[in-house]
Design a protein around this motif. Structure first.
Motif, PDB file in Angstrom:
ATOM      1  N   ALA A 149       0.928  -1.317  -0.001  1.00  0.00           N
ATOM      2  CA  ALA A 149       0.022  -0.024   0.015  1.00  0.00           C
ATOM      3  C   ALA A 149       0.857   1.296   0.046  1.00  0.00           C
ATOM      4  N   ARG A 150       1.821   1.147   0.754  1.00  0.00           N
ATOM      5  CA  ARG A 150       2.521   2.340   0.759  1.00  0.00           C
ATOM      6  C   ARG A 150       3.667   2.699  -0.580  1.00  0.00           C
ATOM      7  N   CYS A 151       3.976   1.604  -0.772  1.00  0.00           N
ATOM      8  CA  CYS A 151       4.698   1.610  -1.984  1.00  0.00           C
ATOM      9  C   CYS A 151       3.951   2.267  -3.307  1.00  0.00           C
ATOM     10  N   ALA A 152       2.795   1.796  -3.249  1.00  0.00           N
ATOM     11  CA  ALA A 152       1.923   2.257  -4.458  1.00  0.00           C
ATOM     12  C   ALA A 152       1.473   3.733  -4.387  1.00  0.00           C
ATOM     13  N   GLU A 153       1.312   4.004  -2.973  1.00  0.00           N
ATOM     14  CA  GLU A 153       0.986   5.352  -2.600  1.00  0.00           C
ATOM     15  C   GLU A 153       2.028   6.406  -3.023  1.00  0.00           C
ATOM     16  N   ILE A 154       3.199   5.699  -2.693  1.00  0.00           N
ATOM     17  CA  ILE A 154       4.632   6.748  -3.259  1.00  0.00           C
ATOM     18  C   ILE A 154       4.532   6.906  -4.891  1.00  0.00           C
ATOM     19  N   VAL A 155       4.397   5.674  -5.431  1.00  0.00           N
ATOM     20  CA  VAL A 155       4.607   5.604  -6.926  1.00  0.00           C
ATOM     21  C   VAL A 155       3.355   6.645  -7.538  1.00  0.00           C
ATOM     22  N   ARG A 156       2.141   6.533  -7.020  1.00  0.00           N
ATOM     23  CA  ARG A 156       1.129   7.487  -7.538  1.00  0.00           C
ATOM     24  C   ARG A 156       1.458   8.896  -7.151  1.00  0.00           C
ATOM     25  N   ALA A 157       2.171   9.108  -6.146  1.00  0.00           N
ATOM     26  CA  ALA A 157       2.432  10.596  -5.959  1.00  0.00           C
ATOM     27  C   ALA A 157       3.522  11.171  -6.807  1.00  0.00           C
ATOM     28  N   ILE A 158       4.396  10.254  -7.007  1.00  0.00           N
ATOM     29  CA  ILE A 158       5.516  10.696  -8.001  1.00  0.00           C
ATOM     30  C   ILE A 158       5.011  10.920  -9.502  1.00  0.00           C
ATOM     31  N   GLN A 159       4.025  10.004  -9.884  1.00  0.00           N
ATOM     32  CA  GLN A 159       3.224  10.172 -11.279  1.00  0.00           C
ATOM     33  C   GLN A 159       2.398  11.399 -11.226  1.00  0.00           C
ATOM     34  N   THR A 160       1.764  11.749 -10.125  1.00  0.00           N
ATOM     35  CA  THR A 160       1.025  12.878 -10.327  1.00  0.00           C
ATOM     36  C   THR A 160       2.163  14.291 -10.467  1.00  0.00           C
ATOM     37  N   ASN A 161       3.220  14.210  -9.442  1.00  0.00           N
ATOM     38  CA  ASN A 161       4.041  15.216  -9.523  1.00  0.00           C
ATOM     39  C   ASN A 161       4.654  15.551 -10.887  1.00  0.00           C
ATOM     40  N   HIS A 162       5.090  14.264 -11.559  1.00  0.00           N
ATOM     41  CA  HIS A 162       5.764  14.247 -12.754  1.00  0.00           C
ATOM     42  C   HIS A 162       4.669  14.815 -13.862  1.00  0.00           C
ATOM     43  N   MET A 163       3.414  14.506 -13.973  1.00  0.00           N
ATOM     44  CA  MET A 163       2.453  14.689 -14.906  1.00  0.00           C
ATOM     45  C   MET A 163       1.990  16.149 -14.596  1.00  0.00           C
ATOM     46  N   ASP A 164       1.481  16.674 -13.177  1.00  0.00           N
ATOM     47  CA  ASP A 164       0.924  17.612 -13.025  1.00  0.00           C
ATOM     48  C   ASP A 164       1.860  19.061 -12.825  1.00  0.00           C
ATOM     49  N   ASN A 165       2.781  18.769 -12.185  1.00  0.00           N
ATOM     50  CA  ASN A 165       3.693  19.675 -12.031  1.00  0.00           C
ATOM     51  C   ASN A 165       4.974  20.077 -12.938  1.00  0.00           C
ATOM     52  N   LEU A 166       5.562  18.868 -13.347  1.00  0.00           N
ATOM     53  CA  LEU A 166       6.357  18.844 -14.401  1.00  0.00           C
ATOM     54  C   LEU A 166       6.187  18.809 -15.687  1.00  0.00           C
ATOM     55  N   GLY A 167       5.003  18.516 -16.147  1.00  0.00           N
ATOM     56  CA  GLY A 167       4.363  18.479 -17.507  1.00  0.00           C
ATOM     57  C   GLY A 167       4.874  17.236 -18.362  1.00  0.00           C
ATOM     58  N   TYR A 168       5.369  16.127 -17.646  1.00  0.00           N
ATOM     59  CA  TYR A 168       5.542  15.001 -18.509  1.00  0.00           C
ATOM     60  C   TYR A 168       4.396  14.357 -18.849  1.00  0.00           C
ATOM     61  N   TRP A 169       4.489  13.400 -19.797  1.00  0.00           N
ATOM     62  CA  TRP A 169       3.667  12.711 -20.412  1.00  0.00           C
ATOM     63  C   TRP A 169       3.018  11.510 -19.441  1.00  0.00           C
ATOM     64  N   ASP A 170       4.065  11.338 -18.670  1.00  0.00           N
ATOM     65  CA  ASP A 170       3.775  10.130 -17.884  1.00  0.00           C
ATOM     66  C   ASP A 170       4.849  10.154 -16.706  1.00  0.00           C
ATOM     67  N   ILE A 171       4.746   9.146 -15.508  1.00  0.00           N
ATOM     68  CA  ILE A 171       5.894   9.044 -14.750  1.00  0.00           C
ATOM     69  C   ILE A 171       7.169   9.033 -15.492  1.00  0.00           C
ATOM     70  N   ALA A 172       8.270   9.461 -15.008  1.00  0.00           N
ATOM     71  CA  ALA A 172       9.379   9.597 -16.008  1.00  0.00           C
ATOM     72  C   ALA A 172      10.258   8.225 -15.966  1.00  0.00           C
ATOM     73  N   SER A 173      10.125   7.300 -14.811  1.00  0.00           N
ATOM     74  CA  SER A 173      11.126   5.974 -15.076  1.00  0.00           C
ATOM     75  C   SER A 173      10.351   5.086 -15.806  1.00  0.00           C
ATOM     76  N   SER A 174      11.221   4.229 -16.207  1.00  0.00           N
ATOM     77  CA  SER A 174      10.932   3.044 -17.020  1.00  0.00           C
ATOM     78  C   SER A 174      10.034   1.964 -15.793  1.00  0.00           C
ATOM     79  N   PHE A 175      10.665   1.771 -14.423  1.00  0.00           N
ATOM     80  CA  PHE A 175      10.271   0.936 -13.871  1.00  0.00           C
ATOM     81  C   PHE A 175      10.671   1.779 -12.271  1.00  0.00           C
ATOM     82  N   ILE A 176       9.836   1.343 -11.325  1.00  0.00           N
ATOM     83  CA  ILE A 176      10.032   1.811  -9.961  1.00  0.00           C
ATOM     84  C   ILE A 176      10.193   0.902  -9.038  1.00  0.00           C
TER      85      ILE A 176
END
Length: 191
Positions: A61-88
């Motif tokens: 649960a905690r790992c998935a929560e962190i991955v979701r937060a990273i994706q949100t930051n990458h897409m909403d704040n940094l303007g990326y198409w997706d989460i930046a990494s290939s794998f987390i």
């Protein structure tokens, strides 16, 4: 017939949550669909290891929560198409799908179109990577070669070898330097 339907349903659930190489799919961690994708030419011969500089995680649960937060930051704040990494990679020993094997990531400027970026959750200047996370990445790399995503003679480098950063952190960098595919002298691949 009932047994067949049950087995088929379990297979569908497994494939939805755990995709290629046992990776937790975006559906499995409730990730967003990318806004756009660019396909990565394969097989890839460069793997870049990074860290998130966030807190670590040891539960699903905690790992998935962190991955979701990273994706949100990458897409909403940094303007990326997706989460930046290939794998987390979580401290729980699970690999989470990012851009994956097929799509270009946004993990290392100048190297994204020719590499896979694997990012460990945590700050490995301070934290020690778990055996479970290290074993999971080694298994992912073996599977990547077997499935034609990685070339047999791929190289592993630390993020810090290519750009000015402390990533993947001193403790994780010290670990990957002992791996068989580690490339110490990056002058032949450096932009």
């Amino acid at each position: 017939m009932k047994i067949f339907c049950s087995v088929f349903a379990l297979f569908i659930i497994f494939e939805t949550v755990y995709g290629d190489c046992g990776v937790v799919s975006k559906a499995g961690w409730d990730g967003l669909t990318p806004i756009h994708v660019e396909y990565l030419a394969r097989p890839v011969d460069l793997v870049i290891i990074q860290h998130t500089v966030t807190s670590t995680c040891t539960t699903n649960a905690r790992c998935a929560e962190i991955v979701r937060a990273i994706q949100t930051n990458h897409m909403d704040n940094l303007g990326y198409w997706d989460i930046a990494s290939s794998f987390i990679v979580g401290g729980n020993g699970k690999i989470y799908e990012g851009a994956g094997w097929l799509h270009v990531g946004a993990h290392t400027y100048g190297y994204n179109r020719r590499s896979i970026g694997i990012t460990f959750i945590g700050n490995y200047n301070n934290d020690t990577p778990t055996k479970a996370s290290l074993d999971a990445v080694k298994a992912l790399l073996r599977c990547g070669v077997q499935n034609g995503h990685l070339s047999e003679n791929y190289h592993i480098v630390g993020h810090r070898q290519l750009i000015a950063t402390e990533s993947p952190g001193r403790k994780l960098y010290n670990e990957i330097r002992r791996w068989p595919h580690f490339l110490d002298d990056v002058s032949s691949i450096k932009n």
